[in-house]
Scaffold this active site. Structure first.
Site, short mmCIF file in Angstrom:
data_model
loop_
_atom_site.label_atom_id
_atom_site.label_comp_id
_atom_site.label_asym_id
_atom_site.label_seq_id
_atom_site.Cartn_x
_atom_site.Cartn_y
_atom_site.Cartn_z
N LYS A 1 40.53 28.40 35.91
CA LYS A 1 40.99 29.13 37.10
C LYS A 1 42.13 30.08 36.75
O LYS A 1 42.10 31.27 37.11
CB LYS A 1 41.44 28.14 38.18
CG LYS A 1 41.84 28.82 39.48
CD LYS A 1 42.36 27.82 40.49
CE LYS A 1 43.77 27.39 40.14
NZ LYS A 1 44.35 26.47 41.13
N ASP B 1 39.64 28.62 43.49
CA ASP B 1 40.52 27.52 43.89
C ASP B 1 39.92 26.85 45.11
O ASP B 1 38.79 27.16 45.51
CB ASP B 1 41.95 28.04 44.15
CG ASP B 1 42.03 28.91 45.40
OD1 ASP B 1 40.98 29.18 46.03
OD2 ASP B 1 43.14 29.32 45.76
#
Ligand code: SF4
Length: 121
Positions: free
Chosen positions: A26, A44
């Site tokens: 991420k 996310d």
């Protein structure tokens, strides 16, 4: 490590980025899209949830699968900004526990909202 292994420069490659301590997929994708404007999608909790509710993803069980589907269907040039659209929408409108559908401009195209309407009719 940046100085010793990467010549003092933040890498532009997702695999290289993930070699840095504390950098997962991420974070690596955030760096690629925000710093380098590359067509990457950091997933996310907001992106994961909002994409599924609207119907931008189908049966995505993991952030990696959400990322794969969003990369497939978003025009690459829009991906860096789309990441922010989804996060902000999730943070302020499409809240996890109580989405503010009454204030949402995406009602007409949102799978979650449409299903809700069919259940209450
Ligand atoms: S209509 Fe509701 S569920 Fe759909 S995106 Fe908007 S806030 Fe989220």
């Amino acid at each position: 490590m940046l100085v010793n292994d990467f010549g003092g420069r933040v890498p532009e490659d997702i695999d290289e980025l993930q070699k840095l301590p504390g950098v997962g997929r991420k974070t690596a994708n955030v760096i690629l899209s925000v710093i380098y404007n590359q067509p990457a999608m950091a997933v996310d909790t907001h992106v994961f949830r909002v994409a599924a509710r609207i119907g931008l993803t189908t049966n995505a069980k993991t952030p990696r699968e959400t990322e794969r589907q969003l990369l497939e269907y978003f025009p690459p040039a829009l991906l860096p900004i789309a990441h922010h659209w989804l996060i902000l929408h999730g943070r302020y409108i499409c809240l996890a526990r109580s989405p503010k559908c009454g204030k949402c401009g995406l009602r007409d195209i949102c799978n979650y909202y449409q299903e809700l309407q069919h259940k209450t009719v």
